[in-house]
Design a protein around this motif. Structure first.
Motif, PDB file in Angstrom:
ATOM      1  N   GLN A 276      -2.875  11.543   8.321  1.00  0.00           N
ATOM      2  CA  GLN A 276      -2.334  12.662   8.683  1.00  0.00           C
ATOM      3  C   GLN A 276      -0.570  13.315   8.578  1.00  0.00           C
ATOM      4  O   GLN A 276      -0.289  13.905   7.516  1.00  0.00           O
ATOM      5  N   VAL A 277       0.152  11.700   8.844  1.00  0.00           N
ATOM      6  CA  VAL A 277       1.205  12.123   8.260  1.00  0.00           C
ATOM      7  C   VAL A 277       1.603  11.567   6.532  1.00  0.00           C
ATOM      8  O   VAL A 277       1.877  12.392   5.833  1.00  0.00           O
ATOM      9  N   LEU A 278       0.727  10.410   6.995  1.00  0.00           N
ATOM     10  CA  LEU A 278       0.839  10.402   5.165  1.00  0.00           C
ATOM     11  C   LEU A 278       0.702  11.639   4.452  1.00  0.00           C
ATOM     12  O   LEU A 278       1.435  11.648   2.796  1.00  0.00           O
ATOM     13  N   VAL A 294      11.536  10.147   9.024  1.00  0.00           N
ATOM     14  CA  VAL A 294       9.838   9.586   9.127  1.00  0.00           C
ATOM     15  C   VAL A 294      10.501   8.802  10.317  1.00  0.00           C
ATOM     16  O   VAL A 294      11.254   7.798  10.302  1.00  0.00           O
ATOM     17  N   HIS A 295       9.782   9.824  11.662  1.00  0.00           N
ATOM     18  CA  HIS A 295       9.724   8.430  12.426  1.00  0.00           C
ATOM     19  C   HIS A 295       9.059   8.632  14.036  1.00  0.00           C
ATOM     20  O   HIS A 295       8.937  10.460  13.846  1.00  0.00           O
ATOM     21  N   ALA A 296       8.916   8.484  14.797  1.00  0.00           N
ATOM     22  CA  ALA A 296       7.836   8.750  16.066  1.00  0.00           C
ATOM     23  C   ALA A 296       8.189  10.222  16.765  1.00  0.00           C
ATOM     24  O   ALA A 296       6.893  11.150  17.456  1.00  0.00           O
ATOM     25  N   PHE A 343       8.725   4.908   7.415  1.00  0.00           N
ATOM     26  CA  PHE A 343       6.958   5.071   7.499  1.00  0.00           C
ATOM     27  C   PHE A 343       6.521   3.724   8.286  1.00  0.00           C
ATOM     28  O   PHE A 343       6.035   3.301   8.998  1.00  0.00           O
ATOM     29  N   GLY A 344       6.542   2.699   7.693  1.00  0.00           N
ATOM     30  CA  GLY A 344       6.646   1.368   8.026  1.00  0.00           C
ATOM     31  C   GLY A 344       7.204   1.288   9.578  1.00  0.00           C
ATOM     32  O   GLY A 344       6.299   0.416  10.491  1.00  0.00           O
ATOM     33  N   PRO A 390       4.548  -0.677  -1.628  1.00  0.00           N
ATOM     34  CA  PRO A 390       4.399   0.619  -2.219  1.00  0.00           C
ATOM     35  C   PRO A 390       5.049   2.004  -2.625  1.00  0.00           C
ATOM     36  O   PRO A 390       6.139   1.808  -1.811  1.00  0.00           O
ATOM     37  N   SER A 391       4.382   2.614  -2.347  1.00  0.00           N
ATOM     38  CA  SER A 391       4.670   4.213  -2.410  1.00  0.00           C
ATOM     39  C   SER A 391       3.737   4.864  -1.750  1.00  0.00           C
ATOM     40  O   SER A 391       3.111   4.652  -1.557  1.00  0.00           O
ATOM     41  N   LEU A 392       4.311   6.202  -1.972  1.00  0.00           N
ATOM     42  CA  LEU A 392       3.693   6.616  -0.732  1.00  0.00           C
ATOM     43  C   LEU A 392       2.203   6.986  -1.304  1.00  0.00           C
ATOM     44  O   LEU A 392       0.612   6.650  -0.235  1.00  0.00           O
ATOM     45  N   SER A 393       1.891   7.415  -2.319  1.00  0.00           N
ATOM     46  CA  SER A 393       0.205   7.268  -3.049  1.00  0.00           C
ATOM     47  C   SER A 393      -0.805   5.644  -2.873  1.00  0.00           C
ATOM     48  O   SER A 393      -1.343   6.314  -2.455  1.00  0.00           O
TER      49      SER A 393
END
Length: 596
Positions: A276-278, A294-296, A343-344, A390-393
């Motif tokens: 969902q975040v991605l 992005v963070h929790a 995100f990681g 990687p990229s977001l995609s």
């Protein structure tokens, strides 16, 4: 007045994510009135730049007050105990200084503690002496003047990690059936480059935004002093509140310090929330809008569905939570790569139930789920960042996320961004990337300089330099007489020549060929003139008889010199090869006589 404004501007654009490094250098006795007390001098450095440093002085009571403030976090901290008598003894002060340094090291090792306002104020009172809560309340009152239908229910002090961002619960005065909302006030950050007109255009886009995994603001306003956002209040709190088992109203130290109810999420929830975040991040990236940091804590939960919030942080230029890590990783230099890296960290926190305290994941824990390990190896390990980032995609197409089935949403996502605004946002993003690149370059140079200084100051390098210096001196002493002969090194009677008979020997043989005069008192004195020979003869008759003339000394042995070489120089070779016979005869004409 100008100095005050400059001071406020410097505080406003300070990067709060850069950690402070404290070191207690010494202690001294200070006198206050009729009493004296021991004070400890703390040298504080901002980040890795040694020039950005200062000193603060604190008593033991100040350290103990900070210790009591941080106790609510339940993080184990050690501090020297109090002592009523003998607390000015030199040895006792030295031991206490070491104990206080250990206490500061423990505080700076915990991310939730080193980011807290009280720690920043203790180490940097110049930039953190203001009451940010009162400042925000003063600006929020202007909002209530323009929107009289809203009123403050309660302030939410210290619920987030940002020092310059304050939160308030507000409610409608006219319709009590409406849900409560949250008002946030945030000051601009060091990456702020948009003007008020551009910000107003961005806020109109945000309020009209419709996406199932993004929580759009209800109201948004921007002035030169800061940004005000009103959103619907989510009682379940953030994703981080769920991980740590806390309510959103609590203090950040109490919620995220070391709670007993911290737990990792289940693997299906990790995959669903990550997907969902991605989806939200890829949607914003395709529209050319700056990605949310992005963070929790920036992901809210609404009945099992993630809602990304605070996407306006990049617009106002505040730094991301993990920026101090990004400065050390030169491979991550784009805005999208920064989002993937953040995100990681969020994915690791969902899997392990706690934050990753280091910049990279050098060793993979055994408790990590097998499906998440390949993703984290690409995003957080040093080799993955270097070779296979990687990229977001790419992340969205990963098997771990692509196999998740999401429930159908109400409608199609909607976000209208004009081409002119896209160009403005593109320039804004490029400025943020440029500032990150410059800081990465500066930190890299400081690291190289520090490494070179450490190697020069090491004992092994000192021994190597001493040995090399001795070797050079010994080589110079042995090669100097051979390569550069001087007249001082040769006997006095030897001069440069090639005929085999030296100049001094020739002079001596010439003097021996003629009989010495009677008036000569020694062999070295010249003969007297003929006009005064009679007087000197009478005088010498009264003196003792002169000794006989010395016998002719044999010619000095010829010194064997090596043939001239290029190393001795062309000048020395030409002097040694000089002969008088090679000189050209010259006829001179005397024209000094006067002309008649």
């Amino acid at each position: 007045m100008a100095s005050v404004l400059e001071k406020r501007e410097r505080k406003k654009f300070l990067d709060d994510t850069i950690p402070l490094i404290p070191t207690i250098t010494t202690h001294r006795m200070e006198v206050a009135g009729k009493q004296s007390h021991a004070a400890y001098v703390v040298r504080v450095q901002r980040g890795q730049n040694p020039e950005d440093s200062w000193e603060v002085s604190h008593r033991y009571n100040n350290f103990y007050a900070l210790y009591q403030t941080l106790q609510v976090s339940n993080i184990p901290l050690d501090i020297p105990s109090k002592k009523m008598f003998g607390n000015t003894d030199r040895q006792f002060l030295n031991d206490r200084q070491q104990g206080l340094q250990k206490f500061l090291d423990q505080v700076m090792a915990a991310p939730v503690l080193r980011r807290h306002f009280e720690v920043k104020k203790f180490l940097d009172p110049t930039n953190y002496s203001l009451s940010f809560h009162e400042d925000a309340l003063r600006n929020a009152s202007m909002f209530f003047r323009s929107e009289p239908t809203w009123s403050v229910v309660e302030p939410l002090k210290d619920i987030g990690w940002r020092i310059r961002k304050q939160y308030y619960v507000i409610a409608s005065k006219t319709d009590h059936r409406l849900p409560k909302h949250m008002l946030s006030w945030c000051e601009p950050g060091p990456d702020s480059s948009l003007g008020e007109k551009e910000m107003e255009a961005c806020f109109r886009v945000m309020t009209d935004l419709r996406h199932p995994y993004i929580l759009s603001p209800v109201l948004a306003n921007y002035t030169g002093g800061g940004m005000m956002i009103v959103r619907e209040l989510m009682p379940s709190g953030s994703l981080r509140d769920t991980i740590y088992g806390q309510r959103f109203q609590g203090s950040v130290l109490q919620k995220y310090g070391q709670p007993a109810r911290s737990r990792a999420l289940s693997l299906p929830d990790i995959a669903k929330y990550g997907r969902q975040v991605l989806e939200a991040l890829v949607f914003l990236s395709e529209k050319g809008f700056p990605l949310g940091q992005v963070h929790a804590g920036n992901v809210l939960l609404d009945r099992g569905t993630c809602k990304l919030v605070d996407i306006e942080n990049s617009l106002v230029g505040v730094p991301s939570l993990h920026r101090h890590h990004l400065i050390d990783i030169r491979r991550i230099h784009s805005h999208e790569a920064e989002t993937v890296y953040s995100f990681g960290h969020m994915l690791y926190e969902m899997c392990m139930g706690q934050e990753l305290k280091t910049a990279t994941l050098d060793s993979v824990p055994e408790s990590l789920p097998a499906g998440v390990v390949p993703i984290l190896q690409r995003v957080l390990t040093s080799n993955g960042i270097k070779d296979n980032f990687p990229s977001l995609s790419n992340l969205l197409d990963d098997v771990f996320f692509s196999t998740v089935s999401l429930p159908p949403t109400g409608g199609k996502p909607l976000m209208k961004v004009s081409s002119k605004l896209k160009e403005v946002l593109k320039e804004h993003i490029s400025k943020m990337e440029l500032r990150l690149h410059e800081e990465q370059k500066k930190v890299s140079q400081l690291k190289r300089l520090s490494k070179a200084q450490e190697s020069l100051m090491s004992e092994e390098e000192k021994r190597k330099r001493r040995k090399l210096r001795k070797k050079q001196l010994s080589l110079q002493e042995t090669s100097e007489p051979e390569s550069y002969p001087t007249t001082k090194a040769l006997p006095r009677q030897n001069t440069i020549g090639t005929s085999g008979v030296t100049a001094s020997t020739a002079v001596r043989s010439k003097a021996n060929s003629a009989p010495p005069p009677a008036s000569q008192s020694s062999s070295t004195q010249p003969a007297a003139s003929t006009t005064s020979s009679t007087a000197k003869t009478k005088k010498s008759s009264a003196t003792p008889k002169a000794p006989p003339p010395p016998t002719a000394t044999p010619p000095a042995p010829q010194v064997d010199r090596p043939p001239p070489t290029e190393k001795r120089g062309a000048l020395l070779g030409s002097i040694e090869g000089f002969t008088k016979g090679k000189l050209k005869k010259v006829k001179t004409k005397d024209r000094s006589a006067p002309k008649v």
